[in-house]
Write a protein that holds these residues in place. Structure first.
Motif, mmCIF file in Angstrom:
data_model
loop_
_atom_site.group_PDB
_atom_site.id
_atom_site.type_symbol
_atom_site.label_atom_id
_atom_site.label_comp_id
_atom_site.label_asym_id
_atom_site.label_seq_id
_atom_site.Cartn_x
_atom_site.Cartn_y
_atom_site.Cartn_z
ATOM 1 N N GLU A 47 -10.562 0.771 -24.598
ATOM 2 C CA GLU A 47 -11.961 1.105 -24.869
ATOM 3 C C GLU A 47 -12.826 -0.114 -24.538
ATOM 4 O O GLU A 47 -12.604 -1.211 -25.076
ATOM 5 C CB GLU A 47 -12.143 1.504 -26.340
ATOM 6 N N GLY A 48 -13.791 0.070 -23.630
ATOM 7 C CA GLY A 48 -14.654 -1.036 -23.227
ATOM 8 C C GLY A 48 -14.022 -1.970 -22.205
ATOM 9 O O GLY A 48 -14.561 -3.040 -21.942
ATOM 10 N N THR A 75 -10.715 6.751 -22.973
ATOM 11 C CA THR A 75 -11.572 5.638 -23.390
ATOM 12 C C THR A 75 -12.584 5.331 -22.293
ATOM 13 O O THR A 75 -12.296 5.496 -21.107
ATOM 14 C CB THR A 75 -10.741 4.374 -23.662
ATOM 15 N N SER A 76 -13.757 4.877 -22.705
ATOM 16 C CA SER A 76 -14.802 4.509 -21.742
ATOM 17 C C SER A 76 -14.598 3.054 -21.317
ATOM 18 O O SER A 76 -14.126 2.231 -22.099
ATOM 19 C CB SER A 76 -16.178 4.634 -22.381
ATOM 20 N N SER A 77 -15.015 2.742 -20.108
ATOM 21 C CA SER A 77 -14.836 1.387 -19.601
ATOM 22 C C SER A 77 -15.964 0.486 -20.087
ATOM 23 O O SER A 77 -16.914 0.930 -20.731
ATOM 24 C CB SER A 77 -14.814 1.409 -18.080
ATOM 25 N N GLY A 78 -15.873 -0.799 -19.738
ATOM 26 C CA GLY A 78 -16.897 -1.759 -20.137
ATOM 27 C C GLY A 78 -18.200 -1.567 -19.397
ATOM 28 O O GLY A 78 -19.283 -1.783 -19.936
ATOM 29 N N SER A 79 -18.112 -1.162 -18.138
ATOM 30 C CA SER A 79 -19.315 -1.025 -17.317
ATOM 31 C C SER A 79 -19.847 0.400 -17.313
ATOM 32 O O SER A 79 -20.988 0.644 -16.938
ATOM 33 C CB SER A 79 -18.997 -1.427 -15.876
ATOM 34 N N GLY A 80 -18.999 1.357 -17.694
ATOM 35 C CA GLY A 80 -19.368 2.763 -17.506
ATOM 36 C C GLY A 80 -19.298 3.175 -16.051
ATOM 37 O O GLY A 80 -19.702 4.274 -15.681
ATOM 38 N N ASP A 93 -16.351 2.287 -14.036
ATOM 39 C CA ASP A 93 -15.011 1.935 -13.572
ATOM 40 C C ASP A 93 -14.613 2.850 -12.412
ATOM 41 O O ASP A 93 -14.567 4.071 -12.571
ATOM 42 C CB ASP A 93 -14.017 2.087 -14.736
ATOM 43 N N ALA A 106 -21.142 -0.218 -21.942
ATOM 44 C CA ALA A 106 -20.043 0.380 -22.683
ATOM 45 C C ALA A 106 -20.586 1.175 -23.860
ATOM 46 O O ALA A 106 -21.778 1.131 -24.142
ATOM 47 C CB ALA A 106 -19.111 -0.724 -23.187
#
Lengths: 189, 587
Positions: free
Chosen positions: B350-351, A121-126, A128, A82
């Motif tokens: 986010e995340g 927004t970016s995901s936790g894993s990058g 998604d 992330a």
């Protein structure tokens, strides 16, 4: 203490063989027998060529594709992760603002139009593999125009490639970007 | 929170409710012995080697006997607390050295198809202590650092044995509470072996296969390199993942195969695998309270402890789910929709991954930090300040809601000693717990147990803030930067392992100090607990009288919860105020 250390060393070695070798090898054998497709990474093929995994998101640029969410790693599956930017970090807020502006521009939306949060927004894993249905619907007219399809057709495909919630209520439903883009490409090529 | 989010939480509670009596009873039988029969009937069959008869003896006993022979262990030998503690420490020293060595020479060993080289010394030390202490703090990126052999033959082995060590210590404390005039607490090597063979291994095998059926990978292939649909290069990593993922959750370890941990789609493919992961990491810690009830022959003793755990866990889960579903108010000004609605996946994304969404990410975060798991399915650093504070405070509570495998139970029982001590002070009587007088020795040791993590956290965090080389690891200075540093030491001292990932912890300073923190935070409390157990085991039981304070009532559960919150609240309130509380107020 010496006798304890000897017992400890022997137990450590026994555990390494039993739990560190026998157990994972047995699980690998059983998994390969029963669920070979999953065990090998749910590979997606096109014309006999592997083009990725069903579970991992990929980067898509250009008007003719549905775009995935922003990614901290640029969808590099060997560098998952992330952004880890804190909730009040100015860099995060700048990135959200920039993404929102770019998203509206790309998709021909009004400057003040509401943008779904997953699109900026970016995901936790990058990695998604999904976007929200709201996000996909906003992208559909752009993709339809670039591919010479009707918006109706594209929205139909979005519907077809929406993964439902597990058991009908666990987690969230999401549009599978790789499968959707694959279906679009098959339709127009 | 949406109706689906409530339904998800309800399903988890039902699954746990059904499992706790079954697994709790099973665990009691696994660790029962001739000294601690579980039913009042003295004709209870006692199996060979001093251990009581337990389900599955026909399969498990021969395996255990073979393991005892190979390890050179006399399973009938009873150990005093000092010997028990020496065994724990000896086994852990060997484990740290063995795991360090394996990482350093992995380049020359097989099962390394991606040709990774030796792990750097500071990282290897940090990782070895991290996995042996059941912390699983990760200062490395799994997919680019650890060979398959290191992952399965090193890290996963510690996932098993560190959990079994926690179980063994909890069982030793329970024996100390119920044995009378006894000099011994059982045999560490037997408890370790039985926990591995009868509990952790069978459930992990089932869990791993279920995980593969849900999409997890399990192979020893090298990474697949291909060309993606849009023409860009893509990679599909390989590895023996599911076998490791199952014990990572069940053993409340949390160390991820990949850098993104359980946010990685391979590690956590769907909403269902997410719920099962949460279930696996909670099930043993909660069930041990039922085991405690069986050991004390009063199920309500177990329920009182369970009650305190559930209040803390459920409270933190609801808080994190709500805060994250409400979204990050800072995004509003950019015209971003965070309200869950037709087609909108709501909350602070986010995340976070779409397939879980905000409520399931909050639930996971509260459960992984309430147990000492530390696996993450979303980036805790990007949670709202209040949501992130839930994780931080959960760890500060000393990992008792419901805590790590074994560690949660022995932690909450230490707090229970404090609770009866405080209640005793109020009425001016010598406090008793389960008929055992709680005296100076026990309270001094319990104080050490409580003080060790707080001293480690506050001292190291203070130094790190003042030291330029350490403070420069912060992503952005300010209240959140302080939270990042405090979170790191809190996670290490309480053996959790989750992180505010914005802190660059892969420096020699953090690798070393966090490694020391993990070792001290794990083994000093364990020695204190075993000393308490040894002291209690020697005591005679005091008969219940009119002045006895009952510890099997809702009132005691409430007192216990209050003691946990107050002791922790007073210790950490200033630093929580300077970090997440200031940040939340600045929104």
């Amino acid at each position: 203490m010496r006798s304890q250390l000897v017992a400890g060393l022997r137990t450590f070695l026994v555990c390494t063989v039993l739990l560190g070798l026998a157990y994972p090898i047995a699980i690998t054998a059983m998994a390969q027998l029963a669920f070979a497709d999953h065990a090998d990474g749910s590979l997606v093929e096109r014309d006999g060529q592997v083009i990725g995994s069903r579970l991992l998101g990929q980067a898509f640029d250009g008007a003719e594709w549905f775009h995935p969410r922003p990614s901290a790693s640029g969808y590099d599956a060997l560098a998952s992760g992330a952004t880890n930017l804190g909730p009040t970090n100015p860099d995060l807020l700048a990135a959200v603002e920039e993404s929102a502006v770019a998203y509206r521009e790309e998709n021909g939306l009004d400057p003040g139009a509401a943008v779904p949060v997953d699109a900026v927004t970016s995901s936790g894993s990058g990695l998604d593999p999904h976007i929200s249905a709201a996000n996909a619907r906003l992208q559909a007219p752009r993709v339809a125009e670039a591919r010479g399809l009707t918006v109706q057709t594209v929205l139909g495909l979005v519907e077809d490639h929406t993964d439902p919630q597990a058991l009908g209520f666990l987690g969230e439903e999401g549009v599978h970007v790789l499968e959707l883009n694959l279906a679009l490409d098959e339709l127009t090529s | 929170m949406t109706a689906d989010a409530w339904a998800q939480l309800a399903l988890l509670v039902v699954l746990l409710g059904v499992s706790i009596p079954v697994l709790g009873t099973y665990l009691a039988r696994v660790y029962s012995d001739a000294h601690t029969t579980l039913v009042d009937d003295a004709s209870e069959p006692v199996g060979p080697s001093g251990a009581g008869a337990a389900p599955g003896d026909r399969i498990f006993l021969p395996v255990e006997r073979a393991l005892y022979r190979l390890s050179g262990i006399d399973p009938t030998a009873e150990q005093r607390w000092t010997t028990y503690a020496r065994s724990v420490l000896a086994f852990s020293v060997v484990s740290v050295l063995g795991l360090y060595l394996l990482q350093r020479i992995q380049g020359a060993l097989p099962l390394n198809p991606n040709e990774l080289t030796a792990v750097a010394p500071a990282t290897a030390f940090n990782t070895a202590t991290s996995f042996v202490t059941n912390t699983n703090w990760q200062s490395y990126s799994g997919e680019s650092t650890m060979s398959y052999l290191t992952q399965m033959g090193g890290l996963a082995v510690q996932n098993f044995v560190s959990a079994a060590v926690g179980l063994a210590v909890a069982v030793a404390l329970m024996r100390g509470l119920v044995r009378r005039r006894s000099g011994t607490l059982g045999n560490f090597w037997v408890d370790l072996t039985r926990g591995l063979v009868r509990v952790l291994l069978p459930i992990s095998i089932a869990g791993a296969l279920v995980f593969v059926s849900l999409g997890m990978i399990q192979n020893v292939n090298s990474n697949v390199e291909a060309v993606g649909l849009a023409g860009a290069p893509v990679a599909v990593p390989g590895g023996p993942l599911a076998s490791q993922e199952a014990i990572k959750q069940l053993g409340t370890n949390g160390g991820g195969f990949f850098n993104a941990n359980a946010a990685h789609p391979f590690s956590n493919p769907s909403g269902l695998s997410n719920l099962l992961s949460i279930y696996l990491l909670l099930v043993i810690p909660f069930s041990l309270t039922y085991t405690f009830g069986r050991f004390t022959k009063d199920r309500r003793q177990g329920f009182a402890v369970l009650g305190a755990m559930v209040v803390l866990w459920l409270g933190s889960a609801l808080a994190a789910m709500t805060f994250e579903s409400d979204g990050n108010p800072q995004f509003d000004r950019y015209g971003v929709t965070q309200q869950a609605d037709d087609g909108v996946v709501g909350g602070n994304l986010e995340g976070k991954e779409i397939r879980f969404g905000s409520p399931a990410s909050g639930l996971y975060a509260a459960s992984t930090t309430g147990t000492s798991t530390g696996a993450v399915n979303s980036a805790h650093d990007s949670f709202t300040p209040a949501g992130g504070a839930v994780s931080l405070v959960n760890m500060m509570l000393g990992e008792v809601s419901p805590g790590g495998v074994g560690a949660g139970l022995y932690g909450v029982l230490v707090f229970a000693l404090f609770a009866v001590f405080i209640a005793g002070l109020m009425v001016g009587r010598t406090p008793e717990y389960l008929g055992k007088k709680v005296q100076g020795t026990e309270i001094k040791l319990a104080t050490i147990f409580i003080l060790v993590p707080s001293v480690l956290i506050l001292c190291f965090a203070s130094v790190a803030v003042l030291l330029p080389t350490a403070a420069s690891s912060i992503l952005k200075p300010g209240p959140h930067g302080l939270s990042e540093i405090v979170y790191a030491y809190t996670s290490a001292a309480n053996n959790n392992g989750s992180a505010f990932g914005g802190l660059t912890a892969s420096t020699d300073w953090y690798d070393t100090t966090l490694g020391v923190t993990m070792l001290a935070g794990r083994f000093l409390p364990i020695v204190a607990v075993l000393a308490i157990a040894g002291s209690l085991a020697r005591k005679q039981r005091v008969p219940v009288g009119p002045g006895t304070f009952p510890t099997n009532t809702p009132l005691f559960a409430g007192l216990l919860t209050g003691v946990i919150v107050i002791i922790v609240g007073l210790t950490y309130f200033p630093v929580v105020a300077l970090g997440p509380i200031v940040e939340q107020l600045s929104l």
